[in-house]
Design a protein around this motif. Structure first.
Motif, PDB file in Angstrom:
ATOM      1  N   LEU A 107      -2.584   0.508  -4.313  1.00 17.06           N
ATOM      2  CA  LEU A 107      -3.374   1.373  -3.437  1.00 17.06           C
ATOM      3  C   LEU A 107      -4.561   0.629  -2.832  1.00 17.06           C
ATOM      4  O   LEU A 107      -4.989   0.917  -1.731  1.00 17.06           O
ATOM      5  CB  LEU A 107      -3.901   2.576  -4.227  1.00 17.06           C
ATOM      6  N   ARG A 108      -5.070  -0.316  -3.592  1.00 14.80           N
ATOM      7  CA  ARG A 108      -6.250  -1.031  -3.147  1.00 14.80           C
ATOM      8  C   ARG A 108      -5.898  -2.123  -2.130  1.00 14.80           C
ATOM      9  O   ARG A 108      -6.760  -2.659  -1.461  1.00 14.80           O
ATOM     10  CB  ARG A 108      -6.944  -1.656  -4.370  1.00 14.80           C
ATOM     11  N   ARG A 129       1.857  13.031 -12.460  1.00 14.32           N
ATOM     12  CA  ARG A 129       0.874  13.065 -11.373  1.00 14.32           C
ATOM     13  C   ARG A 129       1.507  13.654 -10.120  1.00 14.32           C
ATOM     14  O   ARG A 129       0.841  14.307  -9.330  1.00 14.32           O
ATOM     15  CB  ARG A 129       0.220  11.722 -11.144  1.00 14.32           C
ATOM     16  N   ILE A 141       0.949   4.376  -2.467  1.00 10.08           N
ATOM     17  CA  ILE A 141       0.849   5.791  -2.075  1.00 10.08           C
ATOM     18  C   ILE A 141       2.012   6.576  -2.678  1.00 10.08           C
ATOM     19  O   ILE A 141       1.822   7.642  -3.268  1.00 10.08           O
ATOM     20  CB  ILE A 141       0.883   5.929  -0.529  1.00 10.08           C
ATOM     21  N   MET A 142       3.204   6.025  -2.552  1.00 11.37           N
ATOM     22  CA  MET A 142       4.368   6.752  -3.062  1.00 11.37           C
ATOM     23  C   MET A 142       4.276   6.954  -4.563  1.00 11.37           C
ATOM     24  O   MET A 142       4.639   8.005  -5.086  1.00 11.37           O
ATOM     25  CB  MET A 142       5.650   6.020  -2.677  1.00 11.37           C
ATOM     26  N   LYS A 143       3.753   5.925  -5.269  1.00 11.70           N
ATOM     27  CA  LYS A 143       3.583   6.088  -6.715  1.00 11.70           C
ATOM     28  C   LYS A 143       2.542   7.166  -7.019  1.00 11.70           C
ATOM     29  O   LYS A 143       2.708   7.965  -7.927  1.00 11.70           O
ATOM     30  CB  LYS A 143       3.181   4.764  -7.346  1.00 11.70           C
ATOM     31  N   ALA A 144       1.465   7.167  -6.228  1.00 10.94           N
ATOM     32  CA  ALA A 144       0.409   8.158  -6.458  1.00 10.94           C
ATOM     33  C   ALA A 144       0.956   9.570  -6.270  1.00 10.94           C
ATOM     34  O   ALA A 144       0.577  10.484  -6.992  1.00 10.94           O
ATOM     35  CB  ALA A 144      -0.756   7.910  -5.504  1.00 10.94           C
ATOM     36  N   LEU A 190      -3.321   7.584 -12.596  1.00  9.50           N
ATOM     37  CA  LEU A 190      -2.844   6.389 -11.910  1.00  9.50           C
ATOM     38  C   LEU A 190      -2.914   5.191 -12.843  1.00  9.50           C
ATOM     39  O   LEU A 190      -2.318   4.157 -12.592  1.00  9.50           O
ATOM     40  CB  LEU A 190      -3.699   6.103 -10.667  1.00  9.50           C
ATOM     41  N   PRO A 197       0.188   1.146  -9.557  1.00 10.32           N
ATOM     42  CA  PRO A 197      -0.264   1.990  -8.451  1.00 10.32           C
ATOM     43  C   PRO A 197      -1.711   1.727  -8.047  1.00 10.32           C
ATOM     44  O   PRO A 197      -2.037   1.729  -6.871  1.00 10.32           O
ATOM     45  CB  PRO A 197      -0.073   3.415  -8.986  1.00 10.32           C
ATOM     46  N   LYS A 205       0.836  -1.202   0.000  1.00  2.58           N
ATOM     47  CA  LYS A 205       0.000   0.000   0.000  1.00  2.58           C
ATOM     48  C   LYS A 205       0.876   1.260   0.000  1.00  2.58           C
ATOM     49  O   LYS A 205       0.612   2.217  -0.719  1.00  2.58           O
ATOM     50  CB  LYS A 205      -0.907  -0.016   1.226  1.00  2.58           C
ATOM     51  N   GLU A 206       1.924   1.192   0.818  1.00  2.30           N
ATOM     52  CA  GLU A 206       2.853   2.324   0.897  1.00  2.30           C
ATOM     53  C   GLU A 206       3.481   2.595  -0.475  1.00  2.30           C
ATOM     54  O   GLU A 206       3.652   3.752  -0.884  1.00  2.30           O
ATOM     55  CB  GLU A 206       3.933   1.970   1.924  1.00  2.30           C
TER      56      GLU A 206
END
Lengths: 401, 226
Positions: free
Chosen positions: A398-399, B84, A305-308, B57, A394, A301-302
């Motif tokens: 994230l999910r 992004r 987040i970092m990719k987002a 994304l 990502p 998940k982290e």
């Protein structure tokens, strides 16, 4: 790669203390072993080189073939010695008697080598063995009933429970000999327990060995290549004794040959031990990989987040690579420290046991090499997990819960 | 006003085993610069997929997504990440802060990926945390903060790279109504300062506060059926 990632990687390593500690521990053990073993390997090599430089690579040894050391069944006669002396290129040659004898002092009995030689060759022999008189004097020609003794006799509990002094009487095969000198330290307990007497004294102690030298030491003239000279000496001795090439019962070794056996054996033992240590590094590397795969999974998940928020694949990869590299390097740093302690302790123990020649050496290149190696192992082990981390999509990451 | 984001006949198809699921089926949508837009739809309508595409994304299976007139479907993953990171600030329902980092470090993180130097990062993060009223809690980890506070950290983080678009995925979904209202007020304030705000929500009360609402159902934009 951005330098700021280091802080982030370190904070992640600290965050999972126990796991990081165990991972570091596993690599530490391997690096520690490798460091300690190599430091001894280098130490021995240095010692051999030093001895070669001092004693001189220009020496040849003629002795019985096969065992490589002292053998009673074969001896070199005075005639043989004369043959060696006459070989062109031989500057000097001496015959030496060697025999194990019973030594007794104040009711305590030990067995050590007694060497006999003509005192006029003292300087030459001492140079060859790399020893000198440290206390008292050398023997004089024709002297009977007098001996010089190895370094260790001066101390308590090294050979005899009491320390010996100049003037003490030592019983050799039940005959008293007076100590007139002590020799400097060679660095191994066997040579430091040698007893030296004149050839006449030896011949009267062991009449059966008269003119049967155990070893002949010859010195090559400075213009002579010792290898070539050894070949020449060998040929002359063969002719003199009527022996065929390859079937001779003697062996002519250069100094390099003589130590080669020793260094080869040590090298093989050291090599095998280093190999075992390397295997433990491989195990550690698998461990790092496992730790990093777990970390990637935990932090999916982290990663998302970092990719987002703008992390590129290469940046995610670098963060994880840094983490595994730092784990490896930490293991390396602590491993080198522990390895230093272990090797130093080992060196002290060896010294206490009389092997002052068996000492570890810690060159800077070894330290840096071990650190670089541990960093490399860490990075290599973390590479696949890091790539896996960087390839997460990502949206999926994230999910992930 | 000119559009900042355009989705043109966008399809997004997922393969679930043998079955193809069309999350988006020819969606057309425009986000204009400086507007406050809400995308509303029931769960399974494709609104989250739409948000992923708006936020760069993900890339469409078919069709085009233009951000500032650049088709993002043609970009590499690295370029997409870079875009992004620079253009879009995310606010998630789950806050999505990094738990091992402090509020301050969380806000500084996006700037790190943009290569902004440490001092500048610190100063900007400090200013933003003060702006969201968390000046006193900068060194707290997310777990030590309430939901509302965490979402404010997330807002501060989304603003840290000064993006053109703030993209919120049910940003008030995990907050009580009072805290939710203050977050909405804050977003409105940001819009007044020139940011483009896009929210994805299923909540009428949230959608009502936007200037414009777009309804999605079955992967397509629809007229409101109410």
């Amino acid at each position: 790669m951005r330098i700021e990632f280091i802080g982030y990687a370190v904070s992640n390593i600290i965050h999972r203390k126990t796991r990081s500690f165990l991972t570091v521990l596993s690599i530490l053990i391997g690096i520690m072993s490798i460091f300690a073993l190599i430091s001894f390997g280098i130490g021995i090599q240095r010692y051999v080189d030093e001895v070669a430089k001092e004693a001189g690579a220009d020496k040849l040894f003629v002795q019985a073939k096969g065992t490589g050391s002292v053998d009673d069944t074969f001896a070199i006669s005075k005639q043989d010695l004369n043959v060696v002396k006459k070989v062109k290129g031989v500057e000097q040659a001496v015959g030496m008697y060697m025999k194990v004898a019973s030594l007794e002092f104040k009711g305590q009995r030990k067995y050590h080598y007694v060497m006999g030689m003509d005192p006029k060759d003292n300087d030459f022999v001492q140079e060859s063995f790399g020893v000198d008189v440290v206390k008292g004097r050398s023997l004089k020609q024709g002297e009977l009933g007098k001996i010089t003794v190895g370094y260790n006799y001066q101390f308590e509990d090294k050979i005899f429970s009491r320390a010996l002094k100049l003037g003490d009487k030592l019983m050799i095969n039940e005959i008293p000999f007076e100590i007139v000198g002590f020799l400097t330290e060679v660095g191994n307990p066997e040579d430091d327990a040698n007893i030296y007497m004149t050839d006449q004294a030896f011949e009267s102690l062991f009449p059966e060995m008269k003119d049967r030298f155990t070893v002949v030491i010859a010195k090559a003239e400075s213009t002579q290549n010792p290898e070539d000279l050894a070949e020449k000496v060998s040929e002359k001795l063969r002719k003199f004794n009527g022996q065929e090439k390859g079937k001779e019962n003697f062996e002519v070794q250069t100094f390099a040959d003589a130590v080669k056996t020793f260094t080869t054996v040590i090298g093989v033992i050291n090599g095998v031990l280093i190999l075992i240590a390397l295997i433990s590094v491989i195990v550690a590397s698998v461990n790092i990989m496992n730790t990093m795969y777990t970390a990637v999974l935990e932090r999916t998940k982290e990663i998302g987040i970092m990719k987002a928020i703008g992390a590129r694949n290469s940046e995610i990869r670098d963060i994880f690579l840094l983490e595994s590299g730092i784990l490896g390097l930490s293991g390396g740093i602590i491993g080198v420290l522990f390895g230093y302690l272990v090797a130093s302790t080992g060196g002290s123990i060896a010294k206490a046991a009389g092997f002052s020649s068996l000492q570890p050496v810690f060159p800077l290149s070894l330290i840096l090499g071990c650190l670089a190696f541990s960093l490399f192992v860490g990075a290599i082990s973390g590479y696949l997990p890091a790539v896996q981390a960087s390839r997460q999509r990502p949206v999926d990451a994230l999910r992930y819960e | 006003m000119k559009p900042i984001i355009r989705l043109v006949d966008v399809w997004k198809t997922y393969e679930m085993g043998d079955i193809e699921v069309h999350a988006l089926q020819g969606l057309n949508l425009e986000v204009k610069e400086g507007e406050f837009l809400a995308i509303q739809g029931p769960s399974g309508s494709g609104k989250s997929t739409a948000m992923n595409l708006i936020g760069c994304l993900d890339i469409p299976s078919k069709g085009h997504v233009y951000l500032d007139n650049h088709d993002i479907a043609k970009l590499s993953e690295s370029d997409l990440a870079q875009i992004r990171g620079r253009k879009i600030g995310f606010i998630f329902q789950q806050f999505n802060l990094i738990n091992t980092l402090t509020a301050m470090e969380n806000v500084m993180l996006p700037m790190m990926f943009q290569g902004i130097d440490e001092r500048e990062r610190f100063l900007r993060a400090k200013k933003l945390l003060e702006l969201v009223d968390l000046g006193e809690r900068m060194d707290h980890k997310p777990k030590e903060l309430s939901g509302g506070q965490q979402q404010r950290v997330a807002i501060a983080r989304s603003l840290s790279v000064d993006p053109d678009v703030i993209l919120g995925d049910e940003p008030t979904g995990n907050l009580d109504s009072k805290t939710g209202l203050s977050v909405m007020d804050f977003l409105k304030k940001l819009q007044k300062e020139g940011k483009t705000i896009v929210l994805v929500t299923h909540d009428d009360n949230v959608a009502r506060q936007a200037q414009r609402v777009v309804y999605i159902r079955d992967g397509k934009q629809v007229e409101k059926v109410k």
